[in-house]
Write a protein that holds these residues in place. Sequence first.
Motif, short mmCIF file in Angstrom:
data_model
loop_
_atom_site.label_atom_id
_atom_site.label_comp_id
_atom_site.label_asym_id
_atom_site.label_seq_id
_atom_site.Cartn_x
_atom_site.Cartn_y
_atom_site.Cartn_z
N MET A 1 23.25 46.81 59.41
CA MET A 1 22.01 46.41 58.82
C MET A 1 21.09 45.91 59.93
O MET A 1 21.50 45.20 60.82
CB MET A 1 22.25 45.29 57.80
CG MET A 1 20.97 44.74 57.26
SD MET A 1 21.03 43.40 56.03
CE MET A 1 22.68 42.95 55.88
N ASN A 2 19.83 46.27 59.87
CA ASN A 2 18.82 45.79 60.80
C ASN A 2 17.98 44.73 60.12
O ASN A 2 17.49 44.93 59.02
CB ASN A 2 17.92 46.93 61.26
CG ASN A 2 18.68 47.96 62.07
OD1 ASN A 2 19.59 47.62 62.80
ND2 ASN A 2 18.31 49.21 61.93
N CYS A 3 17.82 43.59 60.78
CA CYS A 3 17.00 42.50 60.25
C CYS A 3 15.96 42.12 61.29
O CYS A 3 16.20 42.21 62.49
CB CYS A 3 17.87 41.28 59.95
SG CYS A 3 19.10 41.56 58.69
N PHE A 4 14.80 41.68 60.81
CA PHE A 4 13.77 41.27 61.74
C PHE A 4 12.93 40.16 61.14
O PHE A 4 12.94 39.92 59.93
CB PHE A 4 12.87 42.45 62.13
CG PHE A 4 12.06 43.00 60.99
CD1 PHE A 4 10.77 42.54 60.75
CD2 PHE A 4 12.59 43.97 60.15
CE1 PHE A 4 10.02 43.04 59.70
CE2 PHE A 4 11.84 44.49 59.10
CZ PHE A 4 10.55 44.02 58.88
N ALA A 5 12.21 39.45 62.03
CA ALA A 5 11.30 38.39 61.62
C ALA A 5 10.02 38.53 62.44
O ALA A 5 10.08 38.82 63.63
CB ALA A 5 11.92 37.02 61.85
N THR A 6 8.89 38.35 61.78
CA THR A 6 7.60 38.39 62.47
C THR A 6 6.78 37.19 62.05
O THR A 6 6.97 36.65 60.97
CB THR A 6 6.81 39.68 62.15
OG1 THR A 6 6.54 39.70 60.74
CG2 THR A 6 7.59 40.92 62.53
N GLY A 7 5.87 36.76 62.93
CA GLY A 7 5.00 35.65 62.57
C GLY A 7 5.20 34.44 63.45
O GLY A 7 5.78 34.52 64.53
N LYS A 8 4.72 33.29 62.96
CA LYS A 8 4.78 32.05 63.72
C LYS A 8 5.84 31.11 63.17
O LYS A 8 5.99 30.99 61.96
CB LYS A 8 3.43 31.32 63.68
CG LYS A 8 2.34 32.00 64.45
CD LYS A 8 1.09 31.14 64.42
CE LYS A 8 -0.02 31.81 65.23
NZ LYS A 8 -1.23 30.97 65.26
N VAL A 9 6.55 30.46 64.08
CA VAL A 9 7.50 29.41 63.73
C VAL A 9 7.01 28.15 64.44
O VAL A 9 6.84 28.15 65.66
CB VAL A 9 8.93 29.74 64.18
CG1 VAL A 9 9.87 28.58 63.90
CG2 VAL A 9 9.42 31.01 63.51
N TYR A 10 6.79 27.07 63.69
CA TYR A 10 6.28 25.83 64.27
C TYR A 10 7.10 24.67 63.72
O TYR A 10 7.15 24.47 62.51
CB TYR A 10 4.80 25.64 63.93
CG TYR A 10 4.19 24.41 64.51
CD1 TYR A 10 3.71 24.41 65.81
CD2 TYR A 10 4.09 23.24 63.77
CE1 TYR A 10 3.15 23.27 66.36
CE2 TYR A 10 3.53 22.10 64.30
CZ TYR A 10 3.06 22.12 65.61
OH TYR A 10 2.51 20.99 66.14
N CYS A 11 7.75 23.92 64.61
CA CYS A 11 8.51 22.74 64.21
C CYS A 11 8.00 21.54 65.00
O CYS A 11 7.87 21.60 66.21
CB CYS A 11 10.00 22.93 64.50
SG CYS A 11 10.77 24.22 63.53
#
Length: 84
Positions: A1-11
């Motif tokens: 399975m291929n998984c991906f994430a796009t966008g901004k991560v802010y902590c």
Amino acid sequence: MNCFATGKVYCDAEKGSVYAGGFIGRLYDGDVIYIYATGQTTAKNRTGNAYAGGLIALANDSKINNAFSTSSVYAVSYTHLTLP
């Protein structure tokens, strides 16, 4: 399975530790295969540690295969910063 994430991560945290990853913040004893992340990852902490990673911020006892990130990564910890 291929998984991906796009966008901004802010902590942003006031104390303790903060873990910001483009896909995973903290990974313990896990396997990650065929993932990728793009975007921007930022970790800030005023009194503790700030961990940031384009793909994974912190991994222990884990296997990572066929994974990549093209994220911009920023980490700031003010713990040792001396201000006038």
